[in-house]
Motif scaffolding. Structure first.
Motif, short mmCIF file in Angstrom:
data_model
loop_
_atom_site.label_atom_id
_atom_site.label_comp_id
_atom_site.label_asym_id
_atom_site.label_seq_id
_atom_site.Cartn_x
_atom_site.Cartn_y
_atom_site.Cartn_z
N LYS A 1 0.84 -1.21 0.00
CA LYS A 1 0.00 0.00 0.00
C LYS A 1 0.87 1.26 0.00
N ARG B 1 1.21 4.26 -2.94
CA ARG B 1 1.12 5.71 -2.69
C ARG B 1 2.35 6.42 -3.25
N ASP C 1 -6.77 0.03 1.86
CA ASP C 1 -6.02 1.26 2.13
C ASP C 1 -6.72 2.45 1.48
N MET C 2 -7.22 2.25 0.25
CA MET C 2 -7.97 3.30 -0.42
C MET C 2 -9.24 3.64 0.35
N GLU D 1 -9.72 3.35 3.55
CA GLU D 1 -9.32 4.13 4.74
C GLU D 1 -9.08 5.58 4.35
N TYR D 2 -8.43 5.78 3.21
CA TYR D 2 -8.21 7.15 2.74
C TYR D 2 -9.53 7.86 2.46
N GLU D 3 -10.45 7.19 1.76
CA GLU D 3 -11.72 7.81 1.41
C GLU D 3 -12.52 8.21 2.66
N SER E 1 -11.12 8.95 5.64
CA SER E 1 -10.25 9.59 6.62
C SER E 1 -10.26 11.10 6.60
N GLN F 1 -8.23 12.66 4.68
CA GLN F 1 -6.87 13.04 4.27
C GLN F 1 -6.94 13.90 3.03
N GLN G 1 -4.82 14.03 0.43
CA GLN G 1 -4.54 13.36 -0.83
C GLN G 1 -4.07 11.93 -0.58
N TYR G 2 -4.34 11.06 -1.58
CA TYR G 2 -3.91 9.67 -1.52
C TYR G 2 -2.42 9.56 -1.83
N ASP H 1 0.54 10.58 -1.11
CA ASP H 1 1.09 11.37 -0.02
C ASP H 1 2.56 11.11 0.25
#
Length: 332
Positions: free
Chosen positions: A22, A26, A295-296, A298-300, A302, A304, A306-307, A309
């Motif tokens: 993951k 990134r 992992d994506m 979690e990003y969506e 979160s 955050q 940007q993915y 990062d």
């Protein structure tokens, strides 16, 4: 760090096989966003990796960068019969995405490849390049004030996802008409793809459900692209259809992996629970796709920024003038 030093550090993360997949993903998308020849070389240096999923994504990113300096690398991957089918397919698609006529010769060489997904991809890539050539001719004619010039492909619906697609969208018509084109297996694949991307750009629930019907079509390449665009739309309305293909162990791994990534982008609790079921799948590309997809997700969920990062992680771990090592850069 200088820009060159940053690219070097992010490139080290991508190349380091000891890093979690993951984090390497990134780093890859960070390099894609940075662009330039150094980023291209860092990405291309990873085509000897053991992960077909990662190599497929390398080719995708090189295509999305639309830099002609990537053409030799992508050509080598397409021509390498030892590479997995999904990797060679993505290299062919990337050659079309770059949009340079120099790719025509190698694409024509593989339109009858024994691997059907590769052959179909090269056919589509050639279709895109020829379409671009026609558009350039029309533009040239219009600038010469030719009153007889017919602009058949003007006023096409904009792509809200900022991706470089294997085919342009078709003109907007009723969803049912677009669906009929999408599902008609007697039509050229390029024409069906155009309907696909118009439905994707519409992004209504009706359009999503029409697209999901494409997951039942005979071409694995087509089903895989359907899953990809459903992931772009991120509508929960297609979770059931995507999970059906992911759960089908007789389905092509190329399709199952794309269904997993689409579910990761949708990122609902239901979608994430489905992904958890396949973290130990017998197919490596499916297992790895579920890891990356979660992992994506979690990003969506979160908030955050940007993915991709990789740079922010480097900056957060670089203190007192010290440059973070690749391992430090991805440590939580």
């Amino acid at each position: 760090m200088t820009s060159s030093a940053k690219i070097t550090e992010v490139g080290h993360i991508l190349l380091d096989k000891k890093q979690p997949l993951k984090d390497r993903f990134r780093a890859l998308f960070t390099l894609r966003n940075l662009g330039g020849i150094q980023a291209i070389e860092s990405i291309a240096a990873c085509f000897d990796d053991g992960s077909a999923l990662l190599k497929h994504e390398l080719a995708y990113c090189l295509g999305q960068m639309q830099d002609v300096r990537a053409l030799p690398h992508l050509t080598s991957v397409l021509e390498d019969k030892n590479q997995e089918a999904m990797v060679r397919h993505e290299a062919g698609e990337a050659l079309g995405a770059i949009g340079d006529a120099k790719a025509i010769e190698v694409l024509e060489k593989y339109i009858n490849d024994p691997v059907v997904e590769v052959a179909e991809t090269c056919e589509l890539a050639l279709g895109r390049l020829r379409w671009l050539e026609q558009q350039n001719k029309k533009l040239s004619n219009s600038t010469q004030d030719n009153p007889d010039n017919k602009e058949e492909d003007t006023d096409l619906l904009d792509n809200p996802y900022n991706s470089v697609d294997p085919a342009p969208p078709a003109r907007v018509t009723a969803v049912k008409e677009l669906e009929a084109t999408l599902l008609d297996e007697n039509l050229p694949l390029f024409q069906r793809y155009r309907a696909m991307f118009t439905l994707r750009n519409l992004s209504t629930t009706e359009a999503v459900l029409a697209l999901a019907e494409g997951l039942k079509c005979s071409s694995a390449l087509f089903r895989h692209e359907i899953a990809y665009v459903l992931g772009q739309i991120q509508s929960p309305a297609c979770v059931e259809a995507l999970s059906h293909n992911l759960r089908d162990l007789a389905e092509s791994s190329m399709v199952r992996h794309e269904c997993a990534e689409a579910l990761g982008a949708i990122a609902t609790p239901e979608a994430m629970n489905i992904l958890q079921e396949f973290l130990s799948d017998s197919e490596r590309v499916v297992r790895e796709s579920c890891v990356v997809a979660l992992d994506m997700s979690e990003y969506e969920n979160s908030g955050q920024f940007q993915y991709a990062d990789g740079l922010s992680k480097l900056e957060s771990t670089s203190e007192n003038g010290k440059v973070a090592t690749p391992i430090q850069a991805v440590s939580s």
